[in-house]
Design a protein around this motif. Structure first.
Motif, PDB file in Angstrom:
ATOM      1  N   SER A  34      46.411  37.853  32.394  1.00  0.00           N
ATOM      2  CA  SER A  34      47.861  38.036  32.414  1.00  0.00           C
ATOM      3  C   SER A  34      48.394  38.391  31.034  1.00  0.00           C
ATOM      4  O   SER A  34      49.452  39.006  30.911  1.00  0.00           O
ATOM      5  N   ASP A  35      47.676  38.019  29.985  1.00  0.00           N
ATOM      6  CA  ASP A  35      48.068  38.339  28.610  1.00  0.00           C
ATOM      7  C   ASP A  35      47.787  39.820  28.337  1.00  0.00           C
ATOM      8  O   ASP A  35      46.635  40.251  28.382  1.00  0.00           O
ATOM      9  N   PRO A  36      48.824  40.622  28.039  1.00  0.00           N
ATOM     10  CA  PRO A  36      48.614  42.057  27.789  1.00  0.00           C
ATOM     11  C   PRO A  36      47.600  42.346  26.686  1.00  0.00           C
ATOM     12  O   PRO A  36      46.915  43.375  26.726  1.00  0.00           O
ATOM     13  N   ALA A  37      47.472  41.445  25.727  1.00  0.00           N
ATOM     14  CA  ALA A  37      46.549  41.661  24.616  1.00  0.00           C
ATOM     15  C   ALA A  37      45.095  41.614  25.056  1.00  0.00           C
ATOM     16  O   ALA A  37      44.210  42.111  24.359  1.00  0.00           O
ATOM     17  N   LEU A  38      44.835  41.022  26.226  1.00  0.00           N
ATOM     18  CA  LEU A  38      43.461  40.871  26.706  1.00  0.00           C
ATOM     19  C   LEU A  38      43.094  41.904  27.766  1.00  0.00           C
ATOM     20  O   LEU A  38      41.987  41.908  28.270  1.00  0.00           O
ATOM     21  N   ARG A  39      44.022  42.799  28.089  1.00  0.00           N
ATOM     22  CA  ARG A  39      43.788  43.756  29.156  1.00  0.00           C
ATOM     23  C   ARG A  39      42.980  44.963  28.696  1.00  0.00           C
ATOM     24  O   ARG A  39      42.923  45.273  27.504  1.00  0.00           O
ATOM     25  N   SER A  40      42.370  45.646  29.657  1.00  0.00           N
ATOM     26  CA  SER A  40      41.667  46.897  29.393  1.00  0.00           C
ATOM     27  C   SER A  40      42.533  48.061  29.854  1.00  0.00           C
ATOM     28  O   SER A  40      43.651  47.871  30.345  1.00  0.00           O
ATOM     29  N   GLU A  41      42.008  49.258  29.745  1.00  0.00           N
ATOM     30  CA  GLU A  41      42.726  50.444  30.219  1.00  0.00           C
ATOM     31  C   GLU A  41      42.334  50.808  31.647  1.00  0.00           C
ATOM     32  O   GLU A  41      42.828  51.796  32.192  1.00  0.00           O
ATOM     33  N   ASN A  42      41.469  50.002  32.252  1.00  0.00           N
ATOM     34  CA  ASN A  42      40.941  50.317  33.580  1.00  0.00           C
ATOM     35  C   ASN A  42      41.405  49.323  34.632  1.00  0.00           C
ATOM     36  O   ASN A  42      41.798  48.193  34.322  1.00  0.00           O
ATOM     37  N   THR A  43      41.322  49.763  35.879  1.00  0.00           N
ATOM     38  CA  THR A  43      41.487  48.881  37.035  1.00  0.00           C
ATOM     39  C   THR A  43      40.166  48.869  37.790  1.00  0.00           C
ATOM     40  O   THR A  43      39.488  49.898  37.875  1.00  0.00           O
ATOM     41  N   ASN A  44      39.786  47.716  38.296  1.00  0.00           N
ATOM     42  CA  ASN A  44      38.562  47.643  39.097  1.00  0.00           C
ATOM     43  C   ASN A  44      38.833  46.908  40.401  1.00  0.00           C
ATOM     44  O   ASN A  44      39.735  46.069  40.482  1.00  0.00           O
ATOM     45  N   PHE A  45      38.069  47.249  41.418  1.00  0.00           N
ATOM     46  CA  PHE A  45      38.176  46.587  42.709  1.00  0.00           C
ATOM     47  C   PHE A  45      36.873  46.769  43.465  1.00  0.00           C
ATOM     48  O   PHE A  45      36.091  47.686  43.187  1.00  0.00           O
ATOM     49  N   ALA A  46      36.642  45.899  44.424  1.00  0.00           N
ATOM     50  CA  ALA A  46      35.448  46.001  45.260  1.00  0.00           C
ATOM     51  C   ALA A  46      35.733  46.860  46.471  1.00  0.00           C
ATOM     52  O   ALA A  46      36.845  46.868  47.000  1.00  0.00           O
ATOM     53  N   LEU A  47      34.724  47.597  46.891  1.00  0.00           N
ATOM     54  CA  LEU A  47      34.722  48.250  48.198  1.00  0.00           C
ATOM     55  C   LEU A  47      33.599  47.606  48.985  1.00  0.00           C
ATOM     56  O   LEU A  47      32.426  47.729  48.627  1.00  0.00           O
ATOM     57  N   LEU A  48      33.952  46.933  50.066  1.00  0.00           N
ATOM     58  CA  LEU A  48      32.983  46.170  50.832  1.00  0.00           C
ATOM     59  C   LEU A  48      32.899  46.689  52.264  1.00  0.00           C
ATOM     60  O   LEU A  48      33.921  46.935  52.909  1.00  0.00           O
ATOM     61  N   VAL A  49      31.685  46.842  52.727  1.00  0.00           N
ATOM     62  CA  VAL A  49      31.426  47.248  54.111  1.00  0.00           C
ATOM     63  C   VAL A  49      31.056  45.994  54.891  1.00  0.00           C
ATOM     64  O   VAL A  49      30.132  45.261  54.514  1.00  0.00           O
ATOM     65  N   SER A  50      31.775  45.750  55.973  1.00  0.00           N
ATOM     66  CA  SER A  50      31.534  44.560  56.788  1.00  0.00           C
ATOM     67  C   SER A  50      30.678  44.922  57.986  1.00  0.00           C
ATOM     68  O   SER A  50      31.007  45.830  58.744  1.00  0.00           O
ATOM     69  N   ASN A  51      29.584  44.189  58.135  1.00  0.00           N
ATOM     70  CA  ASN A  51      28.700  44.385  59.285  1.00  0.00           C
ATOM     71  C   ASN A  51      28.452  43.057  59.979  1.00  0.00           C
ATOM     72  O   ASN A  51      28.197  42.048  59.326  1.00  0.00           O
ATOM     73  N   ARG A  52      28.548  43.068  61.285  1.00  0.00           N
ATOM     74  CA  ARG A  52      28.191  41.893  62.074  1.00  0.00           C
ATOM     75  C   ARG A  52      26.924  42.204  62.869  1.00  0.00           C
ATOM     76  O   ARG A  52      26.808  43.282  63.443  1.00  0.00           O
TER      77      ARG A  52
END
Length: 464
Positions: free
Chosen positions: A293-311
């Motif tokens: 949450s501290d702007p000083a600790l942030r990067s220039e990127n965003t990351n997220f997972a892409l998950l495939v769900s299988n049953r």
């Protein structure tokens, strides 16, 4: 050392913590023991984060995953107010009760320093995003969301620990080798050779203890139900690509059903201006993400997972082992986490250090080894991921850029779910299962709610 307790709680993750906290409030007279194979909140320290090493050295017990706070302690603290995702508690109780429990857990967090700021889903901007996604067959699952922040999440847990340690006895660096049910309660045999007896047993093993817990349940003759297997990658790209989405809803859960296979793919754990990190689950390196949450600790990127769900259908009954096997392939190829540029993946060429150095997107996980994800992930899941990236590009242009980075493998380890009552009780009276490792939740909010629920059940029975 005491050997007899009223309540024993296995696991100091979010579920176990809030079970203990609610017992403290409702039943201050009880003798409560909480055990965890990891360390307390102050001494948990990953050698990579501490700057001692550049890559995972396979610590016997992973401080990123184990200890007070569990795997959520070093997460970015996304707290979602919803029953639409984050677990399956509505399979056991009414949705209104689940939401009341989620709100209650949030009130405790606020008491210990959590923010009161909430990302709303009722704004015109959020509704416009939902409509834009639907135009491209993407379904935006919206929920009120709090971003606690990685650094603030840690402070909240420290404050809760300071309160809870005056009530419950903690035994850290303590494994439970065996759960026994002699008939007059429960007996735990620890890795140190001690035995613990209790009247009530609450198991909140967390993701790192999911396989162990499944094996214990099988030995006790408890019925296990298959859970889904989630396998995928972590995507990293310039923050500007998703800025118009994350500035409005922060945690965007986008779900898509692929045209090629009809599989469900979803975004998960969105970290604006965040950092990609490695995790060690029982010797297997997987990938995750954080956001401060501290702007000083942030990067220039965003990351997220892409998950495939299988049953899977019978005779398959080991989702945990399947996920570990997939993750181990990327470990075999890269010695840890593998990273590949999206353009290289589509062209069918391996990303090497020279190609990665030319990327406009700079990796925040510098220890990741350039390689070829097609040699580690099954073709079906990889095809699903590629199709999803092109679909996301329609609402967030730039997602399918050549230099978008894909880290593998991201695997969500959840045990096969136990057959539980509406009170989260197993077929053995007085034995309850809660949290992610028991296969009933999938995130901070519902994990904490499950712990509170069980504590209230025990308190109510004591009054009878």
């Amino acid at each position: 050392m005491n050997t007899r307790y009223d309540v024993a709680i296995i696991g100091c993750g979010e579920a176990g913590i809030f079970a203990g906290y609610e017992l403290m409030r409702l039943c201050p007279q009880l003798k409560v023991l909480i055990l965890d194979q990891g360390a307390d909140i102050y001494t948990r320290s990953c050698p990579i984060v501490a700057g001692k090493v550049k890559e995972c050295i396979h610590c016997k017990v992973c401080d990123t995953m184990c200890g007070f706070g569990g795997a959520g302690a070093f997460s970015d603290g996304k707290y979602n107010f919803t029953t639409a995702f984050g677990g399956w508690l509505t399979d056991f109780m009414d949705g209104r009760e689940v939401m009341d429990l989620i709100d209650y857990v949030d009130s405790i967090n606020v008491r210990h320093g959590a923010t009161t700021e909430v990302y709303s889903t009722a704004t015109p901007e959020a509704k416009a995003l939902e409509k834009k996604a639907l135009e491209h067959d993407l379904h935006l699952l919206q929920a009120r969301c709090k971003h606690l922040g990685t650094e603030n999440n840690l402070k909240i847990l420290q404050s809760i620990y300071e309160t809870l340690k005056n009530y419950a006895e903690f035994r850290f660096h303590t494994t439970v080798d065996k759960i026994e049910a002699p008939g007059d309660g429960y007996r735990l045999v620890t890795g140190k050779g001690d035995t613990v007896e209790c009247t009530w047993l609450i198991a909140g093993p967390g993701r790192s203890g999911a396989e162990w817990f499944s094996n214990q349940c099988k030995a006790l003759g408890l019925e296990l139900l298959n859970n889904q297997v989630d396998i995928g990658v972590r995507v990293e790209l310039p923050a500007q690509v998703f800025e118009h989405i994350t500035d409005v809803v922060y945690e965007s859960k986008l779900v898509y059903r692929t045209k090629q296979y009809g599989d469900q793919v979803r975004t998960f754990c969105m970290n604006p201006y965040g950092h990609v990190v490695a995790e060690n689950v029982e010797g297997i390196n997987t990938v995750n993400g954080h956001s401060y949450s501290d702007p000083a600790l942030r990067s220039e990127n965003t990351n997220f997972a892409l998950l495939v769900s299988n049953r899977f259908t019978e005779p398959f009954n080991e989702p945990y082992r399947y996920g570990k096997h997939i993750a181990s392939l990327s470990n075999m190829l890269a010695g840890g986490v593998l990273v590949q540029r999206f353009g290289d993946l589509v062209k069918g060429i391996r990303t090497n250090p020279h190609r990665l150095a030319k990327s406009f997107t700079r990796p925040t996980l510098t220890a990741a080894v350039p390689g070829d994800l097609s040699l580690a992930l099954p073709k079906r899941q990889l095809d699903d991921i590629i199709e999803m990236i092109y679909q996301l590009d329609k609402i967030a242009p730039g997602t399918a850029n050549y230099d978008t980075l894909l880290y593998g493998a991201e695997v969500k380890f959840y045990s096969a779910r136990l057959a539980l009552s509406g009170e989260l009780e197993t077929a053995l009276p007085g034995f309850f299962a809660i949290g992610d490792g028991a296969g009933v939740t999938r995130g901070l909010a519902q994990a904490g709610a499950s712990g509170v629920k069980v504590a209230r059940v025990i308190a109510a029975r004591l009054e009878q």
